[in-house]
Design an enzyme around this catalytic site. Structure first.
Site, mmCIF file in Angstrom:
data_model
loop_
_atom_site.group_PDB
_atom_site.id
_atom_site.type_symbol
_atom_site.label_atom_id
_atom_site.label_comp_id
_atom_site.label_asym_id
_atom_site.label_seq_id
_atom_site.Cartn_x
_atom_site.Cartn_y
_atom_site.Cartn_z
ATOM 1 N N VAL A 1 -27.110 9.789 2.873
ATOM 2 C CA VAL A 1 -28.373 9.597 3.579
ATOM 3 C C VAL A 1 -27.938 9.090 4.956
ATOM 4 O O VAL A 1 -27.566 7.935 5.106
ATOM 5 C CB VAL A 1 -29.290 8.583 2.869
ATOM 6 C CG1 VAL A 1 -30.524 8.286 3.715
ATOM 7 C CG2 VAL A 1 -29.694 9.087 1.493
ATOM 8 N N PRO A 2 -27.917 9.968 5.957
ATOM 9 C CA PRO A 2 -27.252 9.663 7.235
ATOM 10 C C PRO A 2 -28.016 8.680 8.122
ATOM 11 O O PRO A 2 -28.550 9.031 9.178
ATOM 12 C CB PRO A 2 -27.122 11.033 7.894
ATOM 13 C CG PRO A 2 -28.302 11.797 7.377
ATOM 14 C CD PRO A 2 -28.486 11.309 5.948
ATOM 15 N N CYS A 3 -28.031 7.426 7.700
ATOM 16 C CA CYS A 3 -28.745 6.396 8.457
ATOM 17 C C CYS A 3 -28.161 6.212 9.855
ATOM 18 O O CYS A 3 -28.829 5.689 10.744
ATOM 19 C CB CYS A 3 -28.761 5.080 7.696
ATOM 20 S SG CYS A 3 -27.131 4.435 7.292
ATOM 21 N N HIS A 4 -26.931 6.675 10.061
ATOM 22 C CA HIS A 4 -26.337 6.586 11.401
ATOM 23 C C HIS A 4 -27.070 7.484 12.398
ATOM 24 O O HIS A 4 -26.929 7.307 13.598
ATOM 25 C CB HIS A 4 -24.839 6.924 11.355
ATOM 26 C CG HIS A 4 -24.519 8.287 10.836
ATOM 27 N ND1 HIS A 4 -24.503 8.582 9.489
ATOM 28 C CD2 HIS A 4 -24.209 9.426 11.483
ATOM 29 C CE1 HIS A 4 -24.183 9.860 9.332
ATOM 30 N NE2 HIS A 4 -24.011 10.395 10.527
#
Length: 192
Positions: A137-140
């Site tokens: 889950v690419p929170c970046h």
């Protein structure tokens, strides 16, 4: 396998960890300064987990994480995530975040608007900070307004959002942090 398990694996930025249970991945840990610290963090987060060989779903996740951290495209659509115990609001934030394509970003404001809760910007930021599925889950790819790249979640180790965006070809070297300079991004490996 009835309980939770974990494994440590090599990536272009260091030794990462991943934990899972019967319902899927429960967390990803990016590298700390030393592997022992990465292991310690996993133990703090998942004290009941035991180190073992990855299940097929976990292998798929590891392959995707390794690829993404080499600067390649990764597909996590077939990876099962265990959302048990995660607040429904956070799950909704993660669903939107998973759909952000590589090379693009959204702000906390934009995610709140997509949720139909424009006043929930702070709640979105808190959900992103709690994300146990970093990289998957690419929170970046979720930034503050103005493109400011703040620090990662607890599972981000020493790796900053800026560094992950740089690996993906999205970041700006003009706004590097001291950690980005001290821990430079490894060049992509050429195959073949």
């Amino acid at each position: 396998m009835l309980g939770r398990a974990y494994t440590i694996f090599d990536t272009a930025i260091g030794r990462c960890g991943i934990a899972w249970g019967p319902s899927g991945i429960v967390g990803v840990q990016l590298p700390e300064a030393r592997e022992i610290e990465t292991r310690r963090r996993l133990f703090q987060l998942y004290p009941e987990a035991r180190e073992t060989r990855p299940a097929p779903n976990v292998e798929t996740a590891i392959e995707g994480i390794v690829a993404l951290l080499r600067g390649e495209t990764a597909d996590f659509s077939e990876v099962a995530l265990d959302m048990g115990g995660i607040h429904v609001f956070d799950q909704r934030v993660y669903q939107i975040t998973q759909r952000i394509p590589r090379g693009e970003t959204l702000t906390y404001n934009e995610i709140a608007a997509r949720l139909g809760a424009s006043g929930a910007v702070r709640s979105v930021a808190q959900a992103v900070a709690r994300n146990p599925f970093v990289v998957i889950v690419p929170c970046h790819r979720v930034l503050e307004t103005g493109g400011y790249t703040d620090k990662m979640s607890l599972h981000g180790g020493l790796i900053s959002k800026r560094r992950l965006l740089s690996i993906e070809g999205t970041g700006s070297s003009a706004r590097q942090t001291l950690l980005d300079v001290l821990l430079p991004v490894a060049p992509p490996r050429l195959s073949g």
